[in-house]
Write a protein that holds these residues in place. Structure first.
Motif, PDB file in Angstrom:
ATOM      1  N   GLN A 322      -3.051  26.292 -33.272  1.00 51.43           N
ATOM      2  CA  GLN A 322      -2.385  25.530 -32.218  1.00 51.43           C
ATOM      3  C   GLN A 322      -3.442  24.972 -31.278  1.00 51.43           C
ATOM      4  OE1 GLN A 322      -0.040  27.863 -29.496  1.00 51.43           O
ATOM      5  NE2 GLN A 322       1.305  26.176 -28.973  1.00 51.43           N
ATOM      6  N   THR A 323      -3.374  23.668 -31.002  1.00 55.74           N
ATOM      7  CA  THR A 323      -4.310  23.007 -30.102  1.00 55.74           C
ATOM      8  C   THR A 323      -3.601  22.690 -28.793  1.00 55.74           C
ATOM      9  OG1 THR A 323      -5.540  22.055 -31.945  1.00 55.74           O
ATOM     10  CG2 THR A 323      -5.859  21.059 -29.786  1.00 55.74           C
ATOM     11  N   ILE A 324      -4.157  23.187 -27.696  1.00 53.12           N
ATOM     12  CA  ILE A 324      -3.587  22.982 -26.365  1.00 53.12           C
ATOM     13  C   ILE A 324      -4.527  22.068 -25.588  1.00 53.12           C
ATOM     14  CG2 ILE A 324      -2.780  24.103 -24.251  1.00 53.12           C
ATOM     15  CD1 ILE A 324      -2.509  26.687 -25.903  1.00 53.12           C
ATOM     16  N   LEU A 325      -4.021  20.951 -25.110  1.00 50.89           N
ATOM     17  CA  LEU A 325      -4.815  20.004 -24.332  1.00 50.89           C
ATOM     18  C   LEU A 325      -4.706  20.350 -22.851  1.00 50.89           C
ATOM     19  CD1 LEU A 325      -3.948  16.638 -26.144  1.00 50.89           C
ATOM     20  CD2 LEU A 325      -5.952  18.110 -26.461  1.00 50.89           C
ATOM     21  N   VAL A 326      -5.839  20.340 -22.180  1.00 50.81           N
ATOM     22  CA  VAL A 326      -5.901  20.718 -20.768  1.00 50.81           C
ATOM     23  C   VAL A 326      -6.571  19.587 -19.999  1.00 50.81           C
ATOM     24  CG1 VAL A 326      -6.742  22.401 -19.095  1.00 50.81           C
ATOM     25  CG2 VAL A 326      -6.084  23.149 -21.390  1.00 50.81           C
ATOM     26  N   ASN A 327      -5.958  19.194 -18.877  1.00 44.26           N
ATOM     27  CA  ASN A 327      -6.505  18.157 -18.005  1.00 44.26           C
ATOM     28  C   ASN A 327      -6.896  18.815 -16.687  1.00 44.26           C
ATOM     29  OD1 ASN A 327      -7.132  15.929 -16.447  1.00 44.26           O
ATOM     30  ND2 ASN A 327      -5.379  14.720 -17.137  1.00 44.26           N
ATOM     31  N   LEU A 328      -8.167  19.210 -16.595  1.00 43.90           N
ATOM     32  CA  LEU A 328      -8.634  19.876 -15.378  1.00 43.90           C
ATOM     33  C   LEU A 328      -8.764  18.906 -14.209  1.00 43.90           C
ATOM     34  CD1 LEU A 328     -11.326  22.305 -16.833  1.00 43.90           C
ATOM     35  CD2 LEU A 328      -8.985  22.817 -16.162  1.00 43.90           C
ATOM     36  N   TRP A 329      -8.820  17.593 -14.491  1.00 43.37           N
ATOM     37  CA  TRP A 329      -8.865  16.622 -13.405  1.00 43.37           C
ATOM     38  C   TRP A 329      -7.555  16.645 -12.614  1.00 43.37           C
ATOM     39  CZ3 TRP A 329     -12.312  14.308 -10.642  1.00 43.37           C
ATOM     40  CH2 TRP A 329     -11.989  13.208  -9.864  1.00 43.37           C
ATOM     41  N   ASP A 330      -6.427  16.797 -13.308  1.00 40.35           N
ATOM     42  CA  ASP A 330      -5.144  16.927 -12.611  1.00 40.35           C
ATOM     43  C   ASP A 330      -5.109  18.207 -11.781  1.00 40.35           C
ATOM     44  OD1 ASP A 330      -4.255  14.574 -13.625  1.00 40.35           O
ATOM     45  OD2 ASP A 330      -3.030  15.448 -15.216  1.00 40.35           O
ATOM     46  N   LEU A 331      -5.780  19.248 -12.256  1.00 38.19           N
ATOM     47  CA  LEU A 331      -5.839  20.482 -11.480  1.00 38.19           C
ATOM     48  C   LEU A 331      -6.562  20.254 -10.161  1.00 38.19           C
ATOM     49  CD1 LEU A 331      -5.496  23.578 -11.213  1.00 38.19           C
ATOM     50  CD2 LEU A 331      -7.649  23.817 -12.472  1.00 38.19           C
ATOM     51  N   LEU A 332      -7.626  19.441 -10.182  1.00 39.35           N
ATOM     52  CA  LEU A 332      -8.391  19.199  -8.965  1.00 39.35           C
ATOM     53  C   LEU A 332      -7.712  18.199  -8.045  1.00 39.35           C
ATOM     54  CD1 LEU A 332     -12.033  19.012 -10.398  1.00 39.35           C
ATOM     55  CD2 LEU A 332     -10.912  20.951  -9.315  1.00 39.35           C
ATOM     56  N   GLN A 333      -7.128  17.146  -8.628  1.00 42.36           N
ATOM     57  CA  GLN A 333      -6.574  16.072  -7.816  1.00 42.36           C
ATOM     58  C   GLN A 333      -5.141  16.326  -7.366  1.00 42.36           C
ATOM     59  OE1 GLN A 333      -8.403  13.273  -6.761  1.00 42.36           O
ATOM     60  NE2 GLN A 333     -10.010  14.645  -7.507  1.00 42.36           N
ATOM     61  N   LYS A 334      -4.316  16.866  -8.270  1.00 44.12           N
ATOM     62  CA  LYS A 334      -2.892  17.034  -7.977  1.00 44.12           C
ATOM     63  C   LYS A 334      -2.517  18.490  -7.698  1.00 44.12           C
ATOM     64  CE  LYS A 334      -1.824  13.195 -11.107  1.00 44.12           C
ATOM     65  NZ  LYS A 334      -1.077  12.787 -12.327  1.00 44.12           N
ATOM     66  N   GLY A 335      -3.461  19.391  -7.876  1.00 40.14           N
ATOM     67  CA  GLY A 335      -3.128  20.800  -7.692  1.00 40.14           C
ATOM     68  C   GLY A 335      -2.192  21.334  -8.746  1.00 40.14           C
TER      69      GLY A 335
END
Length: 607
Positions: A322-335
């Motif tokens: 299973q491949t899970i895509l993670v967007n850490l930029w959204d974590l920084l910008q949108k919380g």
């Protein structure tokens, strides 16, 4: 008929087994004897007893009203039957207690007038329960339901706890309980444990029976909010257990890491990801093994990392990936906390390289918790403080030069520097950068530095020529100085040398020679001062040695005096002992004389 069974005459009322024309008429049991109570086993029972399915190994109590000879405990045999008086073998495999009572009642109707039968479970057989799917320890479990002086069957959550909890990849909304039925088919009970976590609905905690199989499927999509919510549930997998992960790509130190249960320290040398276990008092979880913490222990991401396309590759049940895509930029910008995925044993984290680097984003990412605390760079050449430096990850070329004290104004080439960078494939890239402190952050004139970058500040052209000529003229100057001190004949040669020096160095060599002589004089004076200090140190050591010798001599003299005093004391003691011995000898002689004088007197007194 066996002698242990009651005879027909002993039974309350024995009917002819021939069919009666009024068989369908409802029977009313006879009134009980005075002072007795009618058992209520056939008229109502607990939900747990009514729902229990009998099988081999159960021990039941059979009570036939008015027939105490048949009312006793029986063991369900391996084939699921009971061996009862008169009616012999009765199959109760797969029946509830009420159904078994009805079957036994019908079998005794030909022999007992209106039999009232009660079946009670005394000792339940061990339960065989299977647990499979997204649990930590799938397998078959044997459970003894006799607990705390009674029969208590395990629930779904208790079985999940026994299997060490549901993993974060489990689908809590579609847990299945597969229960075999008497006809050979299978009953599937769907349970929504997420509903229990959301509302506290205890009806989702289904009681488990013998032969049940609990299956926790793999979630098709990962809901990180639900995963975080159930991390503190008692039927969730143990988050304090160390797990192994692999981190590759744009991180400072790629490789395998062990995530262990201790407190995480934010240092660049961290090699173990740690977290605090469940707080039993508050029911809260802190320090979960998330992807941002894993990146921290790998030294943090590099400036070339594409944090919008981070991948987590996870092996799920059945051997699929299973491949899970993670967007850490959204974590920084949108919380968006859902991007901080919880990790599992065996996860692989891949940080890809960004196609285009936005320097403005690099500055923001450098202050995040998953970036390194500092990077190491090296500045060599004509700066005020050359050497290795520890700087922030977002440090630019201009900031690094200023940290090193800026250029050496007399010797440095101030318009260009060289940047040496170690590439991931092992090669070294070298580029020349035009220095303009008026420029802001950009890739051409003021790039962001990486870990282990080397900045080379070269010498200016004038400095190189001056250093080369000075190196060339140093031996000639030395020879000329020796010759001028020996004889004045070579004054013309010295004049020629001075002219040559004035031609190439603009008369600056004489000043350099004077400075060199001054430095030599200073060195001579320093050497003399050191010699005087060494001489004074030697004299001080000699005085110290003499003082120690005197102290040693005085100590020896004192010991000699003490020895002489001890000898005199021993001599006096010997003399005293001799005097004592002489006194004793004289006393003995006096006593002997007195005895001799007394003996004649005694002889004279006798008649």
């Amino acid at each position: 008929m066996s002698s242990s069974l009651p005879s027909i005459a002993q039974l309350p009322v024995i009917r002819n087994p021939a069919p009666s024309p009024n068989r369908n008429r409802p029977r009313v049991p006879p009134p009980p004897p005075p002072g007795s109570a009618v058992p209520n086993g056939n008229f109502g029972s607990l939900t747990q007893e009514a729902a229990y399915i009998l099988g081999s190994g159960d021990r039941i109590a059979l009570d036939i009203f008015g027939v105490p000879e048949f009312s006793k405990e029986y063991q369900v045999l391996v084939d699921g039957t009971l061996n009862l008086p008169i009616i012999r073998s009765v199959s109760i495999q797969g029946l509830t207690l009420q159904q078994a009572a009805n079957v036994i009642t019908k079998r005794y109707e030909p022999f007992i007038n209106v039999p009232v039968v009660t079946v009670t479970l005394m000792i339940a057989r061990p339960l065989n329960i299977g647990v499979a799917g997204e649990v930590t320890r799938p397998g078959s479990y044997k459970i003894n339901p006799v607990r705390e002086g009674g029969v208590k069957f395990p629930t779904l959550m208790e079985m999940l706890q026994l299997a060490k909890g549901v993993t974060s990849a489990g689908d809590m909304r579609n847990v299945q309980i597969r229960r075999p039925t008497r006809g050979g088919s299978e009953q599937v009970i769907n349970v929504n444990l997420q509903n229990f976590l959301d509302t506290g609905n205890l009806r989702q905690d289904v009681t488990i029976r013998d032969g049940d199989t609990i299956f926790v499927p793999t979630a098709s999509a990962l809901n990180t909010q639900e995963v975080r919510q159930r991390a503190s549930a008692n039927f969730s997998a143990d988050i304090t257990k160390p797990i192994g992960v692999v981190i590759v790509g744009e991180v400072s130190r790629p490789g395998p890491y062990t995530v262990s249960a201790s407190d995480l320290r934010s240092t660049n040398q961290q090699t173990e990801l740690s977290f605090v276990s469940i707080d039993q008092q508050q029911g809260a979880v802190v320090g979960l093994p998330t992807i941002t913490r894993a990146l921290k222990i790998a030294g943090g991401i590099t400036t070339e990392a594409d944090i919008r396309r981070v991948q987590i590759r996870r092996q799920i049940r059945g051997g699929t990936e299973q491949t899970i895509l993670v967007n850490l930029w959204d974590l920084l910008q949108k919380g968006d906390a859902t991007q901080d995925i919880l990790l599992q044993e065996g996860d692989s984290i891949i940080i890809p390289t960004a196609a285009n680097v936005d320097l403005a984003e690099v500055s923001q990412v450098a202050t995040s918790s998953f970036s390194p605390n500092a990077i190491s760079i090296n500045i060599v050449g004509e700066v005020i403080r050359p050497g290795a430096l520890q700087v922030k990850p977002s440090t630019s070329l201009h900031q690094a030069l200023l940290t090193a004290g800026s250029f050496n104004q007399l010797r440095a080439k101030k318009d260009k520097v060289e940047l040496l960078r170690l590439n991931p494939n092992g090669t070294v890239s070298r580029r020349t950068i035009d220095v303009d402190f008026a420029q802001g952050l950009n890739l051409n004139n003021n790039p962001t530095l990486r870990n282990n970058d080397v900045i080379l500040v070269a010498r200016s052209g004038y400095t190189r020529v001056a250093d080369n000529i000075n190196t060339f003229l140093q031996p000639i100057t030395g020879v000329a100085g020796v010759i001028s001190t020996v004889s004045g004949v070579l004054n013309g040669f010295q004049t020629t040398i001075n002219a040559f020096q004035n031609l190439f160095l603009g008369g600056d060599f004489e000043r350099r020679n004077q400075l060199r002589q001054i430095r030599q004089q200073n060195q001579d004076r320093e050497q003399q001062r050191e010699d005087r200090q060494l001489e004074r140190e030697i004299q001080r050591q000699d005085r110290e040695q003499q003082r120690e010798d005197r102290l040693l001599q005085l100590e020896l003299q004192r010991q000699d005096r003490l020895q002489q005093a001890e000898d005199r004391r021993l001599l006096l003691e010997d003399r005293q002992r001799q005097i004592d011995v002489e006194n004793q000898r004289l006393q003995i002689q006096n006593q002997q004389l007195e005895l001799q004088q007394q003996q004649p007197q005694q002889i004279q007194s006798t008649p």
